[in-house]
Design a protein around this motif. Sequence first.
Motif, short mmCIF file in Angstrom:
data_model
loop_
_atom_site.label_atom_id
_atom_site.label_comp_id
_atom_site.label_asym_id
_atom_site.label_seq_id
_atom_site.Cartn_x
_atom_site.Cartn_y
_atom_site.Cartn_z
N LYS A 242 56.23 50.69 127.96
CA LYS A 242 55.23 49.61 128.06
C LYS A 242 54.23 49.62 126.92
O LYS A 242 53.58 48.61 126.66
CB LYS A 242 54.48 49.73 129.39
CG LYS A 242 53.65 50.98 129.54
CD LYS A 242 52.96 51.05 130.88
CE LYS A 242 52.08 52.28 131.04
NZ LYS A 242 52.84 53.53 130.94
N CYS B 144 50.38 42.88 126.83
CA CYS B 144 51.78 42.70 127.25
C CYS B 144 52.36 41.43 126.65
O CYS B 144 53.16 40.72 127.29
CB CYS B 144 51.88 42.65 128.77
SG CYS B 144 51.15 44.07 129.60
N GLU C 128 50.29 47.74 134.84
CA GLU C 128 51.24 47.96 133.75
C GLU C 128 51.91 46.65 133.37
O GLU C 128 52.02 45.72 134.18
CB GLU C 128 52.31 48.98 134.16
CG GLU C 128 51.79 50.40 134.28
CD GLU C 128 52.92 51.38 134.50
OE1 GLU C 128 54.08 50.93 134.66
OE2 GLU C 128 52.67 52.59 134.49
N CYS C 129 52.36 46.59 132.11
CA CYS C 129 53.07 45.39 131.65
C CYS C 129 54.31 45.16 132.50
O CYS C 129 55.00 46.11 132.90
CB CYS C 129 53.50 45.56 130.19
SG CYS C 129 52.13 45.56 129.02
N GLY D 278 49.95 48.06 126.76
CA GLY D 278 50.76 48.38 127.93
C GLY D 278 50.10 48.05 129.24
O GLY D 278 50.70 48.30 130.31
N TRP D 279 48.86 47.51 129.19
CA TRP D 279 48.14 47.22 130.42
C TRP D 279 47.63 45.78 130.42
O TRP D 279 47.39 45.19 129.37
CB TRP D 279 46.97 48.18 130.60
CG TRP D 279 47.42 49.60 130.72
CD1 TRP D 279 47.57 50.50 129.70
CD2 TRP D 279 47.82 50.26 131.92
NE1 TRP D 279 48.03 51.69 130.20
CE2 TRP D 279 48.20 51.58 131.56
CE3 TRP D 279 47.88 49.88 133.26
CZ2 TRP D 279 48.63 52.51 132.49
CZ3 TRP D 279 48.32 50.81 134.19
CH2 TRP D 279 48.69 52.10 133.80
#
Length: 319
Positions: A129, A116, A106-107, A97-98
Amino acid sequence: MEGWTGYSCDRECTSGTFGLGCARICHCNIPGCDHVTGLCFNQSNGCKDGWKGPSCDTECSLGTFGQSCAARCHCRTPGCDHETGVCTHSLSVCDDGWTGSACNQECPFGTFGRLCSYECHCNNMGCDKVTGHCLNQQDACAEGWTGVSCDKECDLGFFGVSCLNVCHCLVPGCNPVSGVCNTSECERGWSGYACNISVQGEMEKDVSNGIIHEYGIISAICVGLLLVISVAVNVWMCVKRKRTRMSDNADNEPCYENVQHRQLSSPTTSQTCDATATPPGYEELQFRNATRKAYENVTYENSYDSVELRAGGNSTARL
């Protein structure tokens, strides 16, 4: 003595240092701090990246970095540079998600997972995410996709929203979004650009529509006949009632009874009176159901023994 240095402790700490023997360094964003306490002269600008505290001499704790240690790095293996946020372990990647060099972003919308690298195809609101689950589970996946995260393309022979439609192509395979066959022909019994329309079903539908149409015409004819019959019956009943009333009136036509008469003095043996003239010896005549005051068509014979009276209609009384 804090804030001083030299053999005689007679020199102040140089800029950026403070404390006992000037051994401590203050990392103020705008250089300059008190040589004794280390407090930055400009507190509003905070500390340089990777430092915190009143004197900006404390390094960011694990997992944080940046100015005043306000940013957080999401490295799969914990630990990042306290100034740049780059993961400490060279082989480490970001948490799911990062993304970003410091794993602090964040994605982007519509992506999730490690680095992502996965896409979710939710109809609305995007997806989580980390897990990729659609944030609005009430909405189906976009056309051509299925699964909890809407990240799986439709299986062979399926297409449309959440892959709920089936394409019947002669050679299996169609576009997962539009359903258009990879070849130009449909299986026998199917038609349409996506080969998802049953020919038999269309025929049954046409027959059904034809039957419904015929039933509608028949129903309209029946309703029309019923209306005509109803009108005819009403007319017949009206005529019958009128004839009945006329018959009753004829039966109840008044006749003469107990008509008193006297001998007329005319020497003529036979005479017909004018209906419009007042006859001699005018008298009121008594009827059974009515009283009339006119003579009509009076005829008398042989010494006035017989008098024929006609009272406005067809009733006759002999005297």
